[in-house]
Design an enzyme around this catalytic site. Structure first.
Site, PDB file in Angstrom:
ATOM      1  N   CYS A   2      29.597  57.341 -76.973  1.00 62.15           N
ATOM      2  CA  CYS A   2      28.354  58.097 -77.129  1.00 62.15           C
ATOM      3  C   CYS A   2      28.059  58.315 -78.612  1.00 62.15           C
ATOM      4  O   CYS A   2      28.954  58.643 -79.392  1.00 62.15           O
ATOM      5  CB  CYS A   2      28.364  59.456 -76.450  1.00 62.15           C
ATOM      6  SG  CYS A   2      28.560  59.361 -74.676  1.00 62.15           S
ATOM      7  N   ARG A  27      28.468  52.556 -80.130  1.00 64.13           N
ATOM      8  CA  ARG A  27      29.334  53.586 -79.550  1.00 64.13           C
ATOM      9  C   ARG A  27      29.150  53.731 -78.049  1.00 64.13           C
ATOM     10  O   ARG A  27      29.911  54.432 -77.381  1.00 64.13           O
ATOM     11  CB  ARG A  27      29.058  54.938 -80.215  1.00 64.13           C
ATOM     12  CG  ARG A  27      29.309  54.942 -81.695  1.00 64.13           C
ATOM     13  CD  ARG A  27      28.947  56.280 -82.286  1.00 64.13           C
ATOM     14  NE  ARG A  27      29.878  57.300 -81.857  1.00 64.13           N
ATOM     15  CZ  ARG A  27      31.007  57.599 -82.482  1.00 64.13           C
ATOM     16  NH1 ARG A  27      31.335  56.952 -83.575  1.00 64.13           N
ATOM     17  NH2 ARG A  27      31.798  58.537 -82.034  1.00 64.13           N
ATOM     18  N   TRP A  73      27.716  56.338 -73.441  1.00 64.05           N
ATOM     19  CA  TRP A  73      28.751  55.593 -72.734  1.00 64.05           C
ATOM     20  C   TRP A  73      29.164  56.509 -71.590  1.00 64.05           C
ATOM     21  O   TRP A  73      29.724  57.586 -71.808  1.00 64.05           O
ATOM     22  CB  TRP A  73      29.929  55.300 -73.661  1.00 64.05           C
ATOM     23  CG  TRP A  73      30.959  54.412 -73.045  1.00 64.05           C
ATOM     24  CD1 TRP A  73      30.976  53.046 -73.042  1.00 64.05           C
ATOM     25  CD2 TRP A  73      32.138  54.822 -72.329  1.00 64.05           C
ATOM     26  NE1 TRP A  73      32.074  52.589 -72.377  1.00 64.05           N
ATOM     27  CE2 TRP A  73      32.813  53.649 -71.921  1.00 64.05           C
ATOM     28  CE3 TRP A  73      32.685  56.057 -71.984  1.00 64.05           C
ATOM     29  CZ2 TRP A  73      33.996  53.675 -71.207  1.00 64.05           C
ATOM     30  CZ3 TRP A  73      33.871  56.078 -71.260  1.00 64.05           C
ATOM     31  CH2 TRP A  73      34.508  54.896 -70.886  1.00 64.05           C
ATOM     32  N   ASN A  99      28.521  64.490 -76.807  1.00 67.84           N
ATOM     33  CA  ASN A  99      29.536  63.443 -76.760  1.00 67.84           C
ATOM     34  C   ASN A  99      30.857  64.133 -76.468  1.00 67.84           C
ATOM     35  O   ASN A  99      31.223  65.061 -77.181  1.00 67.84           O
ATOM     36  CB  ASN A  99      29.567  62.725 -78.128  1.00 67.84           C
ATOM     37  CG  ASN A  99      30.766  61.818 -78.292  1.00 67.84           C
ATOM     38  OD1 ASN A  99      31.359  61.368 -77.314  1.00 67.84           O
ATOM     39  ND2 ASN A  99      31.132  61.532 -79.527  1.00 67.84           N
ATOM     40  N   GLY A 100      31.549  63.715 -75.426  1.00 69.23           N
ATOM     41  CA  GLY A 100      32.825  64.346 -75.087  1.00 69.23           C
ATOM     42  C   GLY A 100      32.910  64.602 -73.596  1.00 69.23           C
ATOM     43  O   GLY A 100      32.105  64.085 -72.818  1.00 69.23           O
ATOM     44  N   GLU A 484      46.602  39.890 -78.645  1.00 70.94           N
ATOM     45  CA  GLU A 484      45.311  40.197 -79.260  1.00 70.94           C
ATOM     46  C   GLU A 484      44.277  39.110 -78.916  1.00 70.94           C
ATOM     47  O   GLU A 484      43.119  39.410 -78.630  1.00 70.94           O
ATOM     48  CB  GLU A 484      45.501  40.342 -80.785  1.00 70.94           C
ATOM     49  CG  GLU A 484      44.249  40.549 -81.605  1.00 70.94           C
ATOM     50  CD  GLU A 484      43.440  41.798 -81.240  1.00 70.94           C
ATOM     51  OE1 GLU A 484      43.903  42.630 -80.447  1.00 70.94           O
ATOM     52  OE2 GLU A 484      42.308  41.907 -81.743  1.00 70.94           O
ATOM     53  N   LYS A 488      40.806  39.770 -76.942  1.00 73.95           N
ATOM     54  CA  LYS A 488      39.486  39.388 -77.482  1.00 73.95           C
ATOM     55  C   LYS A 488      38.703  38.604 -76.435  1.00 73.95           C
ATOM     56  O   LYS A 488      37.518  38.826 -76.242  1.00 73.95           O
ATOM     57  CB  LYS A 488      39.616  38.510 -78.740  1.00 73.95           C
ATOM     58  CG  LYS A 488      40.054  39.127 -80.019  1.00 73.95           C
ATOM     59  CD  LYS A 488      39.078  40.067 -80.670  1.00 73.95           C
ATOM     60  CE  LYS A 488      39.117  41.451 -80.133  1.00 73.95           C
ATOM     61  NZ  LYS A 488      40.034  42.407 -80.569  1.00 73.95           N
ATOM     62  N   GLU A 491      37.629  40.896 -73.434  1.00 75.31           N
ATOM     63  CA  GLU A 491      36.649  41.906 -73.850  1.00 75.31           C
ATOM     64  C   GLU A 491      35.229  41.352 -73.896  1.00 75.31           C
ATOM     65  O   GLU A 491      34.294  42.001 -73.442  1.00 75.31           O
ATOM     66  CB  GLU A 491      36.962  42.389 -75.279  1.00 75.31           C
ATOM     67  CG  GLU A 491      37.948  43.501 -75.389  1.00 75.31           C
ATOM     68  CD  GLU A 491      38.152  43.911 -76.843  1.00 75.31           C
ATOM     69  OE1 GLU A 491      38.182  45.109 -77.096  1.00 75.31           O
ATOM     70  OE2 GLU A 491      38.296  43.041 -77.737  1.00 75.31           O
ATOM     71  N   HIS A 507      58.972  33.160 -66.269  1.00 72.39           N
ATOM     72  CA  HIS A 507      59.246  34.230 -65.307  1.00 72.39           C
ATOM     73  C   HIS A 507      58.001  34.652 -64.549  1.00 72.39           C
ATOM     74  O   HIS A 507      57.912  35.789 -64.092  1.00 72.39           O
ATOM     75  CB  HIS A 507      59.892  35.420 -66.021  1.00 72.39           C
ATOM     76  CG  HIS A 507      61.162  35.056 -66.714  1.00 72.39           C
ATOM     77  ND1 HIS A 507      62.322  34.790 -66.030  1.00 72.39           N
ATOM     78  CD2 HIS A 507      61.440  34.858 -68.023  1.00 72.39           C
ATOM     79  CE1 HIS A 507      63.271  34.465 -66.891  1.00 72.39           C
ATOM     80  NE2 HIS A 507      62.756  34.491 -68.111  1.00 72.39           N
ATOM     81  N   LYS A 606      32.952  51.179 -78.883  1.00 68.58           N
ATOM     82  CA  LYS A 606      33.734  50.963 -80.102  1.00 68.58           C
ATOM     83  C   LYS A 606      34.711  52.104 -80.366  1.00 68.58           C
ATOM     84  O   LYS A 606      35.822  51.894 -80.819  1.00 68.58           O
ATOM     85  CB  LYS A 606      32.749  50.856 -81.272  1.00 68.58           C
ATOM     86  CG  LYS A 606      33.379  50.563 -82.599  1.00 68.58           C
ATOM     87  CD  LYS A 606      33.703  49.116 -82.695  1.00 68.58           C
ATOM     88  CE  LYS A 606      34.549  48.806 -83.906  1.00 68.58           C
ATOM     89  NZ  LYS A 606      35.406  47.647 -83.631  1.00 68.58           N
TER      90      LYS A 606
END
Ligand code: G6P
Length: 611
Positions: A2, A27, A73, A99-100, A484, A488, A491, A507, A606
């Site tokens: 947010c 955000r 968000w 926001n929160g 990573e 990427k 995402e 395995h 983000k």
């Protein structure tokens, strides 16, 4: 998570707010909205991106000079128009952006319902604005005081701004646990979740502290704590250029940020690595440098990509400094009963410096008396302020939701810290130290060479863009890079991808390998090279598609793999700085070819300022 922006001054508030929302959109982009005073309170909000809100407002002429804005968000309630912010009180006079997460909203809601309040949305935020109305009505308080009393009844995290029709000359803003910056102009003031909507108007800012509330009019502002005691503000000069938060001709922020890495890594080293003098200075961690050298154990806490940087650091500190390291997901660490002993050190890694879980984990570690060092990108952020000391990345703002240059910036800083400790502890020899400093200094130029492979990587991307799954493998220092790379890809392209230590493939994951499975394997020349060559053979024996990241001039793997991407040679501990670049580009191109929104992938944000 947010974005909030608010304005009071003489400019057209709508223009300032919409521009600010565009800058904050990274955000959260489930919905956006604004409220301003235009002969009474006017509210516009819309599910979707800021462009959808702009379309909704259309040709309506709005000339108000005070207003609040929000890009969401979703946490409570699905993303739709009704759940969008701003929310408005029952009497339609007070509006709020938030926001929160308000943890006790259900109890407050039930209490308000008993007294006749009804709610349009499923959000916790609407409950707060109705609570403010209720307090104002019952106690005849001014809006600022009513907000303060409401906040004393709230549990949870918030950054919020309130605008009331009855006192249209002021904004009320407060924070606890979520970020908030106050920008100070000439007869005008700005509030935002970060400085990006503010920098084109002023470079004077105040980062509000937790449990501070400010009442802002065109004549000035006053900051108080929740007990109503005036607080002394600390005005900071922003060191941020407007160009740093714009795309500079690139199609996407992500691509720009990938291509910025030679520069951003050089910036991370600037003033710290004096190559001619063979010197490395890290002023930010000087006070606790000896404690780090003596540390019995280092515990690294982080989330997401920053956690992957932490995994590389585990190899670094153990290998170079002979210090045992644990790398913890902040979200797990904060709810465990972690064993932290005297002499242990904590390193918290965060791009945004605002991740709620990382902040809570730091607080927990602090309560045990541990020294915490921060490795943070965002200057002035909450984590940079609550850690004892730290080293900034200096890589500039990262806007693309998928982290790229912050990851390599984190690695650069962590490598420098490890080298400082190693030479002080004499766990590496002076010549080895000097060789590593030299090699680190050469990294930006070597990254430029990897970036020249962009077209080749784009072609490889085209050949695998339709796959439903992908496997990423690496060993040693390159194992976290495999994680990573997989992160990427999932995402931004929504392809299911997994990262594994190459030897673990036997395995389980090998069961998935067939002619449709691309296996991206980091096979640079290092200690485990022969082993990884065997892993490639095992994949080829099952007809998997091998895309190998290899050291320049590798003749062996080029005969076995379907595709190779060469990176220059560098010492093993620095290789992640190079080997991750092709993986960033690969996911960028695949996502683009699949028509995905690279900078704003679905469901992500983000900066994750809620649990
Ligand atoms: C979000 C971002 C990731 C980031 C993670 C941790 O999930 O999308 O890119 O790695 O948060 O954030 P931090 O700001 O603490 O590094």
């Amino acid at each position: 998570m947010c974005g909030i922006v608010a304005y009071i001054g003489t400019k057209n508030a709508l223009k300032v707010l919409i521009k600010g929302l565009r800058r904050l959109e990274y955000r959260g982009y489930d919905s956006s909205g604004i409220a301003l005073i235009e002969e009474g309170l006017r509210v516009f909000k819309k599910q979707g991106k800021v462009k959808d809100l702009v379309r909704e407002i259309g040709d309506i002429k709005l000339r108000g000079t005070i207003g609040i804005g929000h890009t969401r968000w979703a946490t409570h309630g699905i993303p739709n128009d009704v759940n969008s912010h701003p929310h408005v009180s029952k009497n339609s006079k007070i509006s709020i952006v938030h926001n929160g997460i308000i943890e006790n909203y259900q109890a407050i809601k039930t209490d308000l319902e008993l007294r006749g309040y009804t709610f349009k949305s499923d959000t916790d935020t609407e409950v707060v604005v109705c609570l403010i109305e209720d307090i104002q009505k019952n106690s005849q308080l001014q809006i600022g005081d009513a907000v303060r009393v409401a906040l004393s009844k709230i549990e949870g995290a918030y950054a919020l701004v309130v605008l009331s029709e009855d006192q249209p000359d002021r904004l009320i803003a407060a924070r606890k646990g979520s970020p908030m910056v106050l920008g100070i102009g000439e007869g005008e003031y700005f509030i935002a979740s970060d400085a990006s909507p503010i920098i084109e108007y002023t470079d004077k800012v105040i980062y509000l502290n937790d449990e501070e509330i400010t009442v802002i009019t065109r004549e000035g502002y006053e900051i108080r704590n929740l007990q109503d005691v005036p607080q002394l503000p600390y005005i900071q000069q922003l060191d941020l250029e407007l160009e740093a938060i714009e795309k500079a001709g690139y199609d996407h922020f992500m691509l720009k940020e990938i291509f910025e890495q030679p520069q951003s890594i050089a910036d991370a080293m600037r003033g710290r690595l004096a190559i001619d003098a063979h010197k490395l200075v890290l002023g930010g961690i000087q006070k606790h440098a000896e404690q780090l050298v003596e540390a019995k154990k280092i515990v690294i806490i982080a989330c997401g990509t920053s956690w992957h940087a932490g995994l590389v650091a585990e190899y670094l500190f153990e290998d170079l400094c002979r210090i045992p390291v644990e790398v913890e997901y902040a979200s797990e660490f904060r709810y465990r009963n972690p064993v932290i002993e005297k002499g242990d050190m904590i390193i918290a890694i965060s791009q945004s410096g605002e991740t709620a879980d990382t902040l809570a984990a730091i607080e927990l570690a602090k309560s045990k008396g541990t020294i915490i060092l921060g490795v943070v990108n965002s200057v002035g952020s909450s984590i940079s302020r609550i850690t004892h000391e730290g080293a900034y990345l200096h890589t500039g703002p990262e806007i693309g939701v998928a982290s790229t240059k912050a990851f390599t910036g984190q690695l650069t800083v962590l490598i420098m810290i490890a080298l400082r400790v190693a030479i002080r502890k004499q766990t590496i020899s002076l010549p080895a130290y000097q060789d590593l400093l030299k090699a680190l200094h050469q990294i930006p130029n070597k990254i430029k060479r990897v970036l020249e492979k962009n077209d080749q990587i784009k072609e490889i991307s085209a050949s695998i863009k339709e796959v439903p799954n992908a496997l990423y493998l690496g060993r040693g220092y390159n194992f976290p890079v495999a994680l990573e790379g997989a992160l990427k890809l999932k995402e931004i392209s929504y392809i299911h991808a997994e990262g594994y230590p190459a030897a673990e493939m036997k395995h389980g994951p090998i069961a998935l390998v067939d002619e449709n499975m691309p296996v991206i394997i980091i096979a640079t020349r290092d200690n485990s090279y022969d082993k990884i060559v065997s892993n490639i053979q095992e994949i080829k024996a099952r007809k998997g598609i091998v895309i190998a990241v290899v050291t320049e001039g590798d003749l062996l793997i080029s005969k076995m793999a379907d595709f190779i991407i060469e990176v220059p040679d560098t010492p093993e501990c620095l290789m992640p700085l190079l080997s991750v670049i092709p993986l960033q580009l690969l996911s960028y191109h695949i996502a683009l070819l699949r028509g995905c929104n690279v900078d704003q992938p679905r469901n992500l944000a983000k900066s994750v300022t809620v649990e």
